[in-house]
Design an enzyme around this catalytic site. Structure first.
Site, mmCIF file in Angstrom:
data_model
loop_
_atom_site.group_PDB
_atom_site.id
_atom_site.type_symbol
_atom_site.label_atom_id
_atom_site.label_comp_id
_atom_site.label_asym_id
_atom_site.label_seq_id
_atom_site.Cartn_x
_atom_site.Cartn_y
_atom_site.Cartn_z
ATOM 1 N N HIS A 82 0.846 -1.194 0.000
ATOM 2 C CA HIS A 82 0.000 0.000 0.000
ATOM 3 C C HIS A 82 0.881 1.244 0.000
ATOM 4 C CE1 HIS A 82 -2.881 3.023 1.406
ATOM 5 N NE2 HIS A 82 -3.825 2.202 0.969
ATOM 6 N N GLU A 152 -4.263 2.268 -6.893
ATOM 7 C CA GLU A 152 -4.644 3.372 -6.022
ATOM 8 C C GLU A 152 -3.767 4.585 -6.306
ATOM 9 O OE1 GLU A 152 -6.460 2.181 -1.874
ATOM 10 O OE2 GLU A 152 -4.351 1.659 -1.947
ATOM 11 N N GLY A 220 -11.642 4.796 3.815
ATOM 12 C CA GLY A 220 -12.465 5.397 4.853
ATOM 13 C C GLY A 220 -13.926 4.994 4.805
#
Length: 238
Positions: A82, A152, A220
């Site tokens: 990540h 991402e 989130g």
């Protein structure tokens, strides 16, 4: 680094809302909650994963968690590479590759993350950056049943900024072609590609309609069942 035992009740709400989801649903809580989350979801099709693992199976690595430890705790997958791990801990593609190999060897699904910075995007380096990350972070023996790729864009994570659908599609098509060239057309097509970066109930459906977007890595919006549930429903309807 969100979540305490009190928030496990969100898992009950999520499982109740999706008793038979038509898609794979994976929750990756902090390592301290993996066993409790897996126990809470034992009768649910919702799976549990970890947020990282060490490349070694054991050893003098205080504070780290091995892939087989995650599996023993009830995890079926691990998020690796990540952007926050790459930035906060200086993880390189080679280190992510070793972690990915360890996760696969432990029987976990490796969710390998790729993504460019805003500077890379504005300089037109996006495909070069994610291509190099893909090549360097994925071991040669990876297979579709043990590998998921998550794109991402760093500049979109938690910012509310989302690439255009055309930009998302360009990267996902590029990754699909790259995987097919490396692993073969059929295996390359079977590897799932997720999009991550400010995915919300309000934009999930249009993102899932983009070619070669097979799902989402949600940040989130996954903290509360009421926010995450509509995203799952949008993927079921895609």
């Amino acid at each position: 680094m969100n979540g305490t035992g009190a928030q496990l009740a969100e898992l009950d709400r999520l499982a109740a809302a999706h008793p038979e989801p038509g898609v794979d649903v994976l929750i990756c809580p902090p390592a301290t909650l993996i066993h409790r989350a897996a126990s809470a979801l034992a009768q649910s099709p919702v799976s549990v994963g970890g947020q990282d693992c060490h490349a070694a199976m054991s050893g003098a690595h205080t504070g780290d968690v091995a892939a087989q430890m995650l599996a023993e705790a009830g995890a079926t997958a691990a998020i690796l590479g990540h952007s926050e791990r790459r930035a906060d801990h200086g993880e390189t593609d080679a280190q992510v590759r070793d972690k990915t190999a360890a996760a696969i060897a432990a029987g976990l699904v490796a969710v390998v993350c790729l993504g460019e910075s805003l500077d890379d995007r504005e300089a037109g380096r996006t495909l070069d950056v994610v291509g190099a990350q893909l090549d360097g972070s994925v071991p040669d023996d990876a297979s579709a049943d043990r590998l998921v790729i998550a794109y991402e864009p760093i500049w979109a994570i938690g910012t509310g900024k989302v690439p255009t659908l055309e930009q998302i599609g360009e990267v996902h098509d590029f990754l699909r072609d790259r995987l097919s060239a490396r692993f073969g057309r059929e295996p390359g097509t079977a590897i799932r590609l997720l999009y991550g970066g400010s995915v919300k109930p309000g934009n999930a459906a249009e993102i899932f309609a983009v070619n070669n977007v097979d799902g989402a890595l949600v940040g989130g919006a996954s903290l509360k069942a009421e926010d995450f549930s509509p995203i799952i429903a949008a993927l079921e309807a895609a």
